[in-house]
Design a protein around this motif. Structure first.
Motif, PDB file in Angstrom:
ATOM      1  N   ALA A  92     -15.955   4.273   7.964  1.00 50.34           N
ATOM      2  CA  ALA A  92     -15.112   3.196   7.442  1.00 50.34           C
ATOM      3  C   ALA A  92     -13.732   3.698   7.048  1.00 50.34           C
ATOM      4  N   GLY A  93     -13.669   4.943   6.529  1.00 53.05           N
ATOM      5  CA  GLY A  93     -12.402   5.458   6.028  1.00 53.05           C
ATOM      6  C   GLY A  93     -11.506   6.056   7.089  1.00 53.05           C
ATOM      7  N   VAL A  94     -12.030   7.011   7.875  1.00 46.39           N
ATOM      8  CA  VAL A  94     -11.162   7.761   8.781  1.00 46.39           C
ATOM      9  C   VAL A  94     -11.257   7.315  10.234  1.00 46.39           C
ATOM     10  N   VAL A  95     -12.323   6.603  10.607  1.00 47.53           N
ATOM     11  CA  VAL A  95     -12.456   6.124  11.990  1.00 47.53           C
ATOM     12  C   VAL A  95     -11.865   4.724  12.133  1.00 47.53           C
ATOM     13  N   VAL A  96     -12.082   3.860  11.143  1.00 46.45           N
ATOM     14  CA  VAL A  96     -11.621   2.473  11.239  1.00 46.45           C
ATOM     15  C   VAL A  96     -10.455   2.191  10.296  1.00 46.45           C
ATOM     16  N   GLY A  97     -10.666   2.421   8.998  1.00 49.10           N
ATOM     17  CA  GLY A  97      -9.705   1.983   7.988  1.00 49.10           C
ATOM     18  C   GLY A  97      -8.321   2.594   8.120  1.00 49.10           C
ATOM     19  N   PHE A  98      -8.242   3.924   8.075  1.00 52.03           N
ATOM     20  CA  PHE A  98      -6.930   4.575   8.115  1.00 52.03           C
ATOM     21  C   PHE A  98      -6.189   4.307   9.427  1.00 52.03           C
ATOM     22  N   PRO A  99      -6.832   4.478  10.596  1.00 54.54           N
ATOM     23  CA  PRO A  99      -6.103   4.186  11.842  1.00 54.54           C
ATOM     24  C   PRO A  99      -5.613   2.739  11.928  1.00 54.54           C
ATOM     25  N   LEU A 100      -6.467   1.781  11.533  1.00 51.14           N
ATOM     26  CA  LEU A 100      -6.085   0.384  11.653  1.00 51.14           C
ATOM     27  C   LEU A 100      -4.935   0.032  10.709  1.00 51.14           C
ATOM     28  N   LEU A 101      -5.060   0.433   9.447  1.00 54.69           N
ATOM     29  CA  LEU A 101      -4.043   0.062   8.461  1.00 54.69           C
ATOM     30  C   LEU A 101      -2.700   0.728   8.753  1.00 54.69           C
ATOM     31  N   GLY A 162      14.581   4.163   0.488  1.00 55.62           N
ATOM     32  CA  GLY A 162      14.103   3.754  -0.823  1.00 55.62           C
ATOM     33  C   GLY A 162      13.636   2.316  -0.915  1.00 55.62           C
ATOM     34  N   ALA A 163      13.550   1.624   0.206  1.00 52.27           N
ATOM     35  CA  ALA A 163      13.168   0.215   0.176  1.00 52.27           C
ATOM     36  C   ALA A 163      11.672   0.051   0.395  1.00 52.27           C
ATOM     37  N   LEU A 164      11.063  -0.854  -0.362  1.00 53.03           N
ATOM     38  CA  LEU A 164       9.667  -1.211  -0.160  1.00 53.03           C
ATOM     39  C   LEU A 164       9.587  -2.311   0.889  1.00 53.03           C
ATOM     40  N   THR A 165       8.598  -2.216   1.748  1.00 52.01           N
ATOM     41  CA  THR A 165       8.454  -3.173   2.834  1.00 52.01           C
ATOM     42  C   THR A 165       7.084  -3.829   2.779  1.00 52.01           C
ATOM     43  N   ALA A 166       6.895  -4.831   3.639  1.00 53.70           N
ATOM     44  CA  ALA A 166       5.596  -5.502   3.707  1.00 53.70           C
ATOM     45  C   ALA A 166       4.513  -4.551   4.179  1.00 53.70           C
ATOM     46  N   ALA A 167       4.901  -3.490   4.873  1.00 47.71           N
ATOM     47  CA  ALA A 167       3.925  -2.519   5.377  1.00 47.71           C
ATOM     48  C   ALA A 167       3.308  -1.681   4.269  1.00 47.71           C
ATOM     49  N   ASP A 168       3.916  -1.673   3.076  1.00 48.74           N
ATOM     50  CA  ASP A 168       3.411  -0.810   2.002  1.00 48.74           C
ATOM     51  C   ASP A 168       1.984  -1.159   1.585  1.00 48.74           C
ATOM     52  N   ALA A 169       1.618  -2.429   1.646  1.00 46.09           N
ATOM     53  CA  ALA A 169       0.254  -2.816   1.290  1.00 46.09           C
ATOM     54  C   ALA A 169      -0.744  -2.163   2.243  1.00 46.09           C
ATOM     55  N   TYR A 170      -0.418  -2.154   3.539  1.00 47.18           N
ATOM     56  CA  TYR A 170      -1.270  -1.467   4.510  1.00 47.18           C
ATOM     57  C   TYR A 170      -1.334   0.029   4.222  1.00 47.18           C
ATOM     58  N   LEU A 171      -0.188   0.620   3.893  1.00 40.66           N
ATOM     59  CA  LEU A 171      -0.121   2.063   3.690  1.00 40.66           C
ATOM     60  C   LEU A 171      -0.920   2.505   2.472  1.00 40.66           C
ATOM     61  N   PHE A 172      -0.817   1.784   1.372  1.00 42.19           N
ATOM     62  CA  PHE A 172      -1.560   2.165   0.178  1.00 42.19           C
ATOM     63  C   PHE A 172      -3.059   1.918   0.352  1.00 42.19           C
ATOM     64  N   GLY A 173      -3.417   0.875   1.105  1.00 46.42           N
ATOM     65  CA  GLY A 173      -4.824   0.678   1.419  1.00 46.42           C
ATOM     66  C   GLY A 173      -5.370   1.810   2.275  1.00 46.42           C
ATOM     67  N   ALA A 174      -4.554   2.264   3.251  1.00 43.22           N
ATOM     68  CA  ALA A 174      -4.950   3.389   4.094  1.00 43.22           C
ATOM     69  C   ALA A 174      -5.144   4.647   3.269  1.00 43.22           C
ATOM     70  N   LEU A 175      -4.291   4.842   2.278  1.00 40.86           N
ATOM     71  CA  LEU A 175      -4.398   6.011   1.399  1.00 40.86           C
ATOM     72  C   LEU A 175      -5.750   6.064   0.714  1.00 40.86           C
ATOM     73  N   LEU A 176      -6.213   4.948   0.177  1.00 36.69           N
ATOM     74  CA  LEU A 176      -7.469   4.924  -0.569  1.00 36.69           C
ATOM     75  C   LEU A 176      -8.679   5.135   0.331  1.00 36.69           C
ATOM     76  N   VAL A 177      -8.722   4.425   1.463  1.00 39.01           N
ATOM     77  CA  VAL A 177      -9.911   4.548   2.319  1.00 39.01           C
ATOM     78  C   VAL A 177      -9.984   5.921   2.976  1.00 39.01           C
ATOM     79  N   CYS A 178      -8.817   6.512   3.295  1.00 43.55           N
ATOM     80  CA  CYS A 178      -8.825   7.835   3.923  1.00 43.55           C
ATOM     81  C   CYS A 178      -9.263   8.898   2.927  1.00 43.55           C
ATOM     82  N   ALA A 179      -8.805   8.810   1.682  1.00 36.70           N
ATOM     83  CA  ALA A 179      -9.219   9.782   0.665  1.00 36.70           C
ATOM     84  C   ALA A 179     -10.726   9.733   0.454  1.00 36.70           C
ATOM     85  N   ALA A 180     -11.294   8.528   0.454  1.00 33.88           N
ATOM     86  CA  ALA A 180     -12.749   8.404   0.313  1.00 33.88           C
ATOM     87  C   ALA A 180     -13.461   9.018   1.516  1.00 33.88           C
ATOM     88  N   GLY A 181     -12.948   8.777   2.717  1.00 28.60           N
ATOM     89  CA  GLY A 181     -13.558   9.340   3.917  1.00 28.60           C
ATOM     90  C   GLY A 181     -13.455  10.849   3.978  1.00 28.60           C
TER      91      GLY A 181
END
Length: 305
Positions: A92-101, A162-181
């Motif tokens: 879920a973390g490194v095969v699906v979550g991180f690549p997709l997000l 230094g600008a936050l974008t709409a992609a940041d939600a995907y990036l921070f979600g990827a951070l959490l699932v990858c760390a767990a994986g």
């Protein structure tokens, strides 16, 4: 350790008594970091000819076929039932979550901005390891880890304006699932060979990846170019399989916290590849940040657990 021993080794014993091999383990984990550093540029290449859903699904199928072929060729027995929940977390973390997000994020984000995820990943993985595995690094380790993460984040944010974008939600979600994986994979790599950890995680995803690839390819346009094919092949064989093989083996040898801190160098390597492969530009802060990160890595590798 022989491949079938994972069916009989008590997880509790193996987890609390890892074999420490600092030299080879550090080299293997570093090779994994180099492989991962090419993931974002290769993904950007892949997106030139594939849609985001197609790219993620097809890379998972290809990587699973490579892993499944190796498992069949070597006649590796399936892991014991007790290990499958952990393998599901890896999947879920490194095969699906991180690549997709991250692929979804890279549709609108530059690789420099996306490197913020990797800049925070080492610290997040160390925190997950402390909670899940019970590792207790020293205060010196945590201070160096925080300093390295701060240096990388400051540099990568500066690189992206230094600008936050709409992609940041995907990036921070990827951070959490990858760390767990990563944490779960490093734990399992102490009771079975590292290549089998990612191999079985990939095979576990194959029944979902095949129909997902069929649906995605039917709805997203595909343009086969040298860049798109090369990018797809790298993220499938390099990032999704070979990189994780050496990475999990290195984590098992030197411990999850120390291996994770080697990834402090990953955003800087990614930015170098971005210059060479994608034509992006770096500022003069790059060598200064690289020097600071190398000092932090050296401190974390020498700090006592």
């Amino acid at each position: 350790m022989r491949a079938h021993s994972s069916t009989i080794a008590p997880p509790s014993i193996a987890v609390t008594a890892p074999v420490q091999r600092p030299g080879p383990g550090t080299a293997l984990a570093a090779l994994g970091v180099v492989a991962f550093s090419l993931t974002f540029p290769a993904t950007a290449w892949g997106l030139e000819g594939f849609g985001p859903w197609s790219l993620v699904a097809v890379r998972s199928v290809l990587a699973a076929l490579i892993a499944g072929g190796a498992l069949l060729a070597l006649r590796v027995r399936p892991p014991s039932r007790a290990h499958w929940p952990g393998l599901a977390v890896v999947a879920a973390g490194v095969v699906v979550g991180f690549p997709l997000l991250t692929t979804l994020a890279l549709r609108t984000s530059t690789t420099a901005h996306a490197a913020v995820v990797v800049g925070l990943l080492p610290l997040t993985t160390a925190l997950f390891s402390a909670l899940r595995v019970g590792t207790r690094p020293s205060r010196t380790f945590w201070a160096a880890a925080l300093a390295g993460a701060a240096a990388v984040v400051a540099f990568t944010v500066q690189q992206s304006g230094g600008a936050l974008t709409a992609a940041d939600a995907y990036l921070f979600g990827a951070l959490l699932v990858c760390a767990a994986g990563y944490t779960e994979g490093g734990r399992l790599a102490r009771v079975m060979p590292g290549w089998q950890v990612i191999g079985w995680a990939l095979v576990l995803c194959l029944p979902l990846a095949v129909p997902a690839a069929a649906v995605a390819l039917a709805h997203e346009p595909v343009e086969l170019t040298a860049h798109s094919v090369t990018g797809l092949l790298w993220v499938a064989a390099g990032s999704q399989f070979l990189g994780l093989v050496v990475w999990y083996r290195g984590m098992a040898a030197i411990g999850i916290p120390k291996a994770s801190q080697l990834q402090l160098a990953q955003p800087l390597l990614t930015l170098v590849w971005s210059v060479l492969l994608l034509g992006e530009h770096l500022t003069v802060a790059a060598p200064l940040t690289a020097a600071a990160v190398l000092v932090c890595i050296a401190v974390t590798q020498r700090a006592r657990g």
